[in-house]
Motif scaffolding. Structure first.
Motif, PDB file in Angstrom:
ATOM      1  N   ARG A  92       0.616   6.674  -6.633  1.00  0.00           N
ATOM      2  CA  ARG A  92      -0.681   7.268  -6.953  1.00  0.00           C
ATOM      3  C   ARG A  92      -0.647   8.796  -6.751  1.00  0.00           C
ATOM      4  NH1 ARG A  92      -6.701   5.639  -7.001  1.00  0.00           N
ATOM      5  NH2 ARG A  92      -7.208   7.596  -8.014  1.00  0.00           N
ATOM      6  N   THR A  93      -0.080   9.205  -5.604  1.00  0.00           N
ATOM      7  CA  THR A  93       0.010  10.639  -5.320  1.00  0.00           C
ATOM      8  C   THR A  93       0.863  11.331  -6.389  1.00  0.00           C
ATOM      9  OG1 THR A  93      -0.107  10.064  -3.002  1.00  0.00           O
ATOM     10  CG2 THR A  93       0.558  12.307  -3.515  1.00  0.00           C
ATOM     11  N   GLN A  94       1.963  10.649  -6.741  1.00  0.00           N
ATOM     12  CA  GLN A  94       2.851  11.158  -7.793  1.00  0.00           C
ATOM     13  C   GLN A  94       2.061  11.425  -9.082  1.00  0.00           C
ATOM     14  OE1 GLN A  94       6.329  12.270  -7.902  1.00  0.00           O
ATOM     15  NE2 GLN A  94       6.820  10.219  -7.187  1.00  0.00           N
ATOM     16  N   LEU A 109       2.405   2.016  -3.357  1.00  0.00           N
ATOM     17  CA  LEU A 109       1.299   2.327  -4.272  1.00  0.00           C
ATOM     18  C   LEU A 109       0.756   3.721  -3.992  1.00  0.00           C
ATOM     19  CD1 LEU A 109      -0.710  -0.986  -4.606  1.00  0.00           C
ATOM     20  CD2 LEU A 109       0.460   0.281  -6.405  1.00  0.00           C
ATOM     21  N   SER A 110       0.683   4.092  -2.702  1.00  0.00           N
ATOM     22  CA  SER A 110       0.203   5.433  -2.356  1.00  0.00           C
ATOM     23  C   SER A 110       1.119   6.492  -2.926  1.00  0.00           C
ATOM     24  CB  SER A 110       0.169   5.606  -0.839  1.00  0.00           C
ATOM     25  OG  SER A 110      -0.652   4.659  -0.262  1.00  0.00           O
ATOM     26  N   ILE A 111       2.443   6.226  -2.786  1.00  0.00           N
ATOM     27  CA  ILE A 111       3.408   7.194  -3.294  1.00  0.00           C
ATOM     28  C   ILE A 111       3.211   7.369  -4.802  1.00  0.00           C
ATOM     29  CG2 ILE A 111       5.861   7.616  -3.665  1.00  0.00           C
ATOM     30  CD1 ILE A 111       6.360   6.119  -1.030  1.00  0.00           C
ATOM     31  N   ASP A 125      10.044   4.596  -8.056  1.00  0.00           N
ATOM     32  CA  ASP A 125       9.031   3.974  -7.195  1.00  0.00           C
ATOM     33  C   ASP A 125       8.639   2.601  -7.714  1.00  0.00           C
ATOM     34  OD1 ASP A 125       8.995   6.119  -5.512  1.00  0.00           O
ATOM     35  OD2 ASP A 125       7.396   7.147  -6.616  1.00  0.00           O
ATOM     36  N   ASP A 183      -1.270  11.690  -9.443  1.00  0.00           N
ATOM     37  CA  ASP A 183      -2.304  12.719  -9.234  1.00  0.00           C
ATOM     38  C   ASP A 183      -1.705  14.121  -9.326  1.00  0.00           C
ATOM     39  OD1 ASP A 183      -4.293  10.881  -8.943  1.00  0.00           O
ATOM     40  OD2 ASP A 183      -4.265  10.861  -6.753  1.00  0.00           O
ATOM     41  N   LEU A 184      -0.546  14.291  -8.673  1.00  0.00           N
ATOM     42  CA  LEU A 184       0.095  15.613  -8.670  1.00  0.00           C
ATOM     43  C   LEU A 184       0.584  15.981 -10.070  1.00  0.00           C
ATOM     44  CD1 LEU A 184       2.102  15.605  -5.322  1.00  0.00           C
ATOM     45  CD2 LEU A 184      -0.020  16.808  -5.851  1.00  0.00           C
ATOM     46  N   GLU A 219      -2.179  17.183 -12.140  1.00  0.00           N
ATOM     47  CA  GLU A 219      -2.606  18.532 -11.761  1.00  0.00           C
ATOM     48  C   GLU A 219      -1.646  19.582 -12.301  1.00  0.00           C
ATOM     49  OE1 GLU A 219      -3.012  18.986  -7.608  1.00  0.00           O
ATOM     50  OE2 GLU A 219      -4.965  18.003  -7.528  1.00  0.00           O
ATOM     51  N   ARG A 220      -0.334  19.245 -12.250  1.00  0.00           N
ATOM     52  CA  ARG A 220       0.672  20.253 -12.575  1.00  0.00           C
ATOM     53  C   ARG A 220       0.851  20.427 -14.076  1.00  0.00           C
ATOM     54  NH1 ARG A 220       4.823  18.256  -7.943  1.00  0.00           N
ATOM     55  NH2 ARG A 220       3.795  19.318  -6.221  1.00  0.00           N
ATOM     56  N   ARG A 251       0.805  -1.220   0.000  1.00  0.00           N
ATOM     57  CA  ARG A 251       0.000   0.000   0.000  1.00  0.00           C
ATOM     58  C   ARG A 251       0.839   1.272   0.000  1.00  0.00           C
ATOM     59  NH1 ARG A 251      -5.548  -0.853   1.207  1.00  0.00           N
ATOM     60  NH2 ARG A 251      -5.787  -3.068   1.580  1.00  0.00           N
ATOM     61  N   THR A 252       1.912   1.279   0.780  1.00  0.00           N
ATOM     62  CA  THR A 252       2.692   2.507   0.890  1.00  0.00           C
ATOM     63  C   THR A 252       3.332   2.899  -0.447  1.00  0.00           C
ATOM     64  OG1 THR A 252       3.027   1.994   3.192  1.00  0.00           O
ATOM     65  CG2 THR A 252       4.460   3.652   2.241  1.00  0.00           C
ATOM     66  N   ALA A 311      10.742  10.055 -11.158  1.00  0.00           N
ATOM     67  CA  ALA A 311      10.503   9.642  -9.763  1.00  0.00           C
ATOM     68  C   ALA A 311       9.648   8.383  -9.718  1.00  0.00           C
ATOM     69  CB  ALA A 311       9.832  10.779  -9.004  1.00  0.00           C
TER      70      ALA A 311
END
Lengths: 225, 332
Positions: B264-266, B260-262, B288, B268-269, B272-273, B257-258, B284
């Motif tokens: 996923r956040t990567q 995968l969270s990284i 991961d 998502d960001l 957005e950017r 999970r950890t 990055a």
């Protein structure tokens, strides 16, 4: 709005911090429960994002301590544990919301906004005072029909004023909620506030952010509580 | 009809029925030879005792004739014999001289004329009227010289009917015993197997998700007790193994999970950017993903080790290098 992120996974913590700063939040990071607890006691956070499995004090215990100390800061738990009893335990320890990893970043943002909304007393996702409107989700602000071009800090200050309409905010309160690790001279706040004031009254509208001598500033609005 | 047959066949496969069948078969094997033996022995006994009686009667007649001969001597000699005993006298040429008159004379076999010193002969004679007689033909010596032959006979009707009754009794008693025994066998086998069927019931109600249930162990220290204990030990091992498996799966999902969270956040960001930031984000993310790949292969290795598969081979290694590597890994 200022928040504390307690997360031991450093890569994830710094990514989230960056993402949240992108969205105008002032974000402090603690990598273990003990330093998280120290910061919560000192700083007036608007939201705390808490991992459960932490070195030092774990998230559940930290949340209980926080509530036992009489702090009502909204707490969002962020964890890899997704069993029902873990979620129940998390919420019953005093957390306001619970998000399991891996999560979608937009969802985290939406949940943070919902927590802030609950705190402000109004359930309207758009913050209003008189003819001033601010949409935290779209990150837009308007006065009447005119849309305002605000910097990230100006946006943060206006959001703080709107969430605390008719309440007098000291300079240090403004600094604590909009900046993370603020260590500058206090006239920085005055500079930002006057810039915001100018943008709000650019088309000749009346001023709504008033100086309260010797204390700080106040957003006065008749239709806001 | 077919279902009934099927039911019979399937009931034959139960231990209860098989035990009973074995029991009845063994009892049959014992009872039938026993009955036959009993009959044969008794028959032999009857014949022997009849023969002895005939021998005594003959001796009595011979003694009596030797001590006082003359007219009516046979009549006197016969007087002491049991009622129903027939005595016939023959001369040396095998011709009948006299017969006892105490009963109607049956048609006895005519003996061969004696020559030399013939031995006594015992015979069983079936008469035309269905009667069976036992006949003793013995040489008659009067004052030391062979005077003729003496035939002593007795009807065997009584002993034969006794034997027939015995045979009838056995013919009824054996099947009745077998029927009672098989009923008792079914009952006993059922009683003995009841704890086992109870166990079957318990195990049948168990769900694979919940292995915490245990079979009730009977207080007696018998085979069923042993079976229950063995079963419970097996259940315990199964439960532990299931628990380990569940824990392992939970750990795996937590470990995944950890990163995968990284990731996923990567993503998502980066979305957005916009594209200007995409290169660095992709770089990055590759790191991961590599981390995730290592994690997955480590987990796979662990899973294989859990299932007892051989993993790699043993080789000497420097402990200080291992510690330095591990510290670096954790620091990253």
């Amino acid at each position: 709005m200022r928040m504390l992120l307690v997360e031991d996974e450093q890569r994830l913590a710094s990514l989230l911090q960056q993402g949240l700063i992108d969205h105008g939040y002032a974000v402090d990071v603690a990598h273990d429960g003990t330093s998280g607890w120290e910061r919560i006691q000192v700083e007036p956070y608007d939201v705390v994002i808490l991992d459960i499995m932490l070195p030092g004090i774990d998230g559940i215990t930290l949340c209980r301590k926080l509530r036992a100390a009489g702090l009502n800061t909204p707490v969002l738990m962020l964890t890899a544990r997704d069993r029902v009893r873990d979620r129940v335990l998390g919420l019953d320890s005093g957390a306001d919301d619970y998000l399991t990893k891996p999560f979608a970043f937009p969802e985290l943002l939406a949940r943070i906004r919902a927590l802030l909304r609950r705190e402000s007393g109004s359930r309207d996702p758009v913050l209003r005072a008189g003819d001033v409107e601010l949409d935290p989700q779209a990150r837009t602000a308007r006065r009447g029909t005119r849309s305002l071009e605000l910097t990230s800090k100006e946006f943060g200050i206006l959001e703080l004023f709107l969430r605390n309409a008719n309440r007098v905010l000291t300079r240090s309160q403004i600094a604590e909620h909009v900046w993370s690790d603020f260590a500058a001279e206090s006239n920085v706040i005055d500079v930002y506030v006057s810039a915001l004031r100018r943008k709000l009254s650019e088309a000749g509208e009346p001023n709504i952010i008033h100086t309260v001598r010797g204390i700080g500033y106040q957003l006065r609005s008749r239709d806001s509580p | 009809m077919i279902t009934l047959l099927r039911r019979v066949v399937s009931s034959l496969q139960t231990i209860r029925v098989r035990l009973t069948l074995w029991y009845v078969a063994l009892l049959t094997i014992v009872l039938i030879p026993f009955s036959a033996g009993l009959y044969i022995v008794l028959q032999h006994e009857v014949t022997t005792s009849n023969d002895a009686a005939l021998h005594f009667s003959a001796q009595h007649v011979i003694d009596s004739l030797n001590s006082n001969g003359g007219a009516g001597a046979l009549g006197r000699a016969v007087a002491g014999l049991p009622i129903g005993t027939v005595v016939v006298l023959y001369n040396r040429f095998g011709e009948r001289i006299e017969a006892s008159t105490r009963s109607t004379l049956p048609q006895l076999p005519v003996p061969q004329p004696p020559n030399g010193s013939p031995a006594p002969i015992y015979q069983t004679v079936h008469l035309s009227n269905g009667d069976q007689w036992r006949v003793l033909t013995t040489p008659l010596f009067l004052n030391g010289t062979l005077a003729g032959l003496l035939q002593v006979a007795e009807s065997e009707a009584q002993s034969q009917s006794a034997l027939r009754e015995l045979a009838l009794l056995l013919a009824i008693a054996v099947p009745v015993t077998l029927i009672i025994a098989s009923a008792g066998g079914v009952f006993l086998a059922g009683r003995a197997l009841r704890p086992i069927s109870k166990m079957t019931q318990t195990v049948r109600t168990m769900r694979p998700q919940d292995l915490s249930q245990r079979i009730p162990v009977p207080a007696t220290a018998d085979e069923v007790h042993q079976l229950a204990e063995t079963f419970n030990a097996l259940l315990q091992r199964l439960e532990q193994s299931f628990e380990r498996e569940r824990q392992f799966t939970a750990d795996v999902s937590h470990e995944l999970r950890t990163p995968l969270s990284i990731l996923r956040t990567q993503v998502d960001l980066a979305l957005e950017r916009g594209p200007s930031d995409a290169g660095a984000a992709l770089e990055a993310m590759r790191t991961d993903i590599e981390h995730l790949q290592r994690l997955v292969s480590d987990l796979l290795l662990l899973a294989r080790a859990e299932h007892g598969e051989a993993i790699g081979q043993h080789e000497p290694l420097r402990l200080d290098n291992l510690i330095t590597d591990t510290v670096e890994l954790v620091r990253d």
